[in-house]
Enzyme design. Structure first.
Site, short mmCIF file in Angstrom:
data_model
loop_
_atom_site.label_atom_id
_atom_site.label_comp_id
_atom_site.label_asym_id
_atom_site.label_seq_id
_atom_site.Cartn_x
_atom_site.Cartn_y
_atom_site.Cartn_z
N LYS A 226 0.83 -1.21 0.00
CA LYS A 226 0.00 0.00 0.00
C LYS A 226 0.86 1.26 0.00
O LYS A 226 0.52 2.24 -0.64
CB LYS A 226 -0.96 -0.01 1.20
CG LYS A 226 -2.09 -1.00 0.98
CD LYS A 226 -3.11 -0.93 2.07
CE LYS A 226 -4.26 -1.86 1.74
NZ LYS A 226 -5.12 -2.13 2.88
N LYS B 123 -6.28 -8.03 -11.51
CA LYS B 123 -7.48 -8.33 -10.74
C LYS B 123 -8.55 -7.25 -11.01
O LYS B 123 -8.21 -6.07 -11.12
CB LYS B 123 -7.08 -8.33 -9.26
CG LYS B 123 -8.11 -8.88 -8.33
CD LYS B 123 -7.54 -8.90 -6.92
CE LYS B 123 -8.67 -8.96 -5.91
NZ LYS B 123 -8.22 -8.91 -4.54
N LYS C 14 -12.15 -1.42 -9.32
CA LYS C 14 -12.76 -0.16 -9.72
C LYS C 14 -11.67 0.87 -10.05
O LYS C 14 -11.76 1.61 -11.03
CB LYS C 14 -13.63 0.35 -8.57
CG LYS C 14 -14.53 1.48 -8.95
CD LYS C 14 -15.45 1.81 -7.80
CE LYS C 14 -16.24 3.06 -8.10
NZ LYS C 14 -17.07 3.47 -6.99
#
Ligand code: SF4
Length: 333
Positions: free
Chosen positions: A111, A191, A194
Site C-alpha cells: 500500500k 485483478k 474499480k
C-alpha cells in the site's frame, strides 16, 4: 453456532469481482454461522479519498449488499465508525504488539508503494485495527483468501499476547479458507478493480445493452486470433472464468466443446454469458430497484446494526477495562 466476522471497505458500487470473490460466499455463510459484516470506513480513510463521496460510497455498498442477499435480520451489518469501540480496542492492542511484527506485514509495503505521497501511520497500524474489528466480537472464524492469511495470524498473535499479559478475554480466531476465484478485469491482466477501470459494476445488470457492451470488451484466449482458431476456456482470462463461476455445468460443457473445436465464436460465447448473467442477477436487479426507491431502508439497517454491534462491543470492552485495571467510575462503567 460459531461467529464469523468479515469486513469490506466502502468502495461504492460493488463489481463482479467483489461478488464472486467475497459477497457470494458471505450470503451462503449466513446459513451456517452467526455472521457479522462490517463496512470498514475507518480503514478506508488510510487511503487518499474524497470526503464528499464517502457517504454515497457507503450507501451504494449497503444497497448492493442487501440486494445480493445479506439479510440484516439474520446477520449483523453495520458501519465501523458508528462503533467507536473498534478504535478504542485498536489503541489497547497497539500496546501489546511489537513494531517489528507490523513492519513485516506485506500489505503495508504494497500500500505504501501505491500511495508514496500518503504513507500515513494508519496504513502502518491498519492490521491492529483489523485485529480489533475481529476480536471485539470474539469472532471464531474469518473468511479469507490466501493473501489475507498474514492478517489473521496477526489477530491471533494479538489475542495471545493480550490474554498472556492480562488474562483470557479473546479467542484465537481461525481462518475460514475460501477457495474463491480472483476474477481478472476486462483487460485480462489485473485483478478486477474499480480503481483500474477494468470492472463490470453490478449495477450494470438491468441495462442489457450496457452490460453486453462491457462484455464485448473482455479479453479472450489469445490463441483465438480468428473465428476458425480453437482456444481453451482455461486460458480465457475473463469470459472462460466468468462462465465457470456463473453458468451451469451444461453451458460450461457447451463452452468447452465449442471453444476447443472452434465450433463457436467468442461472440456466441459472450452472448451466452450475458444471458446467464442476466438470469443470475435478476433478483438482485429487482431488490436493488426497491432499495433505491426506499433510501430510508439503508439508514434503518445501519442504525439497527450500530445499536446491536455497540451492545456486543461494549460488553467486550467492559471485560478489557477490568483486565487492564482501568478505573471505571460508576457512572461510566
Ligand atoms: Fe473465451 Fe469463450 Fe472465446 Fe473460448 S470461446 S476464448 S471461452 S470467449
Amino acid at each position: 453456532m460459531k461467529t464469523v466476522f468479515s469486513g469490506i471497505q466502502p468502495s461504492g458500487e460493488l463489481h463482479l469481482g467483489n461478488y464472486l470473490g467475497a459477497i457470494r460466499n458471505w450470503v451462503s455463510l449466513q446459513d451456517q454461522y452467526r455472521c457479522i459484516f462490517c463496512i470498514v470506513d475507518y480503514h478506508a480513510i488510510t487511503q487518499t479519498y474524497e470526503p464528499k463521496e464517502m457517504s454515497r460510497r457507503v450507501t451504494d455498498m449497503v444497497v448492493d449488499l442487501l440486494a445480493l442477499g445479506i439479510d440484516p435480520e439474520r446477520s449483523l451489518l453495520f458501519l465501523q465508525s458508528t462503533v467507536p469501540e473498534h478504535t478504542e480496542l485498536a489503541w489497547v492492542f497497539n500496546n501489546v504488539i511489537g513494531m517489528g511484527v507490523l513492519e513485516r506485514m506485506t500489505q503495508y509495503k504494497d500500500k505504501s508503494e501505491h500511495q508514496p505521497d500518503n504513507v500515513n501511520v494508519g496504513l502502518f497500524t491498519y492490521p491492529v485495527l483489523q485485529a480489533a474489528d475481529i476480536l471485539l466480537y470474539k469472532a471464531e472464524a474469518v473468511p479469507v483468501g490466501q493473501d489475507q492469511l498474514q492478517h489473521i495470524e496477526l489477530a491471533r498473535d494479538v489475542a495471545r499476547a493480550f490474554n498472556h499479559r492480562f488474562g483470557k478475554v479473546f479467542p484465537e480466531c481461525e481462518a475460514l479458507m475460501t477457495n474463491l476465484p480472483k476474477l481478472l478485469g476486462l483487460d485480462g491482466k489485473q485483478k478486477m478493480s474499480k480503481s483500474l477501470g477494468n470492472q463490470i459494476p453490478l449495477n450494470v445488470f438491468g441495462n442489457d445493452k450496457a452490460m453486453r457492451k462491457l462484455l464485448a470488451k473482455a479479453v479472450t484466449d489469445s490463441a483465438r486470433v480468428t473465428r476458425e482458431d480453437p482456444g481453451n476456456p482455461d486460458n480465457c482470462p475473463t469470459v472462460g472464468q466468468m462462465h465457470k463461476a456463473i453458468s451451469s455445468p451444461e453451458d460450461n460443457a457447451w463452452v468447452r466443446e465449442g471453444c476447443t473445436t472452434a465450433g463457436i465464436g467468442c461472440a456466441d460465447c459472450k452472448a451466452k454469458l450475458g444471458d446467464n448473467m442476466n438470469a443470475h442477477f435478476a433478483s438482485y436487479v429487482e431488490r436493488r430497484a426497491e432499495l433505491v426507491a426506499n433510501p430510508g431502508r439503508v439508514e434503518e439497517v445501519l442504525a439497527m446494526g450500530a445499536q446491536k454491534a455497540r451492545a456486543l462491543a461494549q460488553r467486550t470492552m467492559s471485560e478489557v477495562h477490568k483486565k487492564l485495571g482501568l478505573l471505571r467510575p460508576k457512572a461510566s462503567a
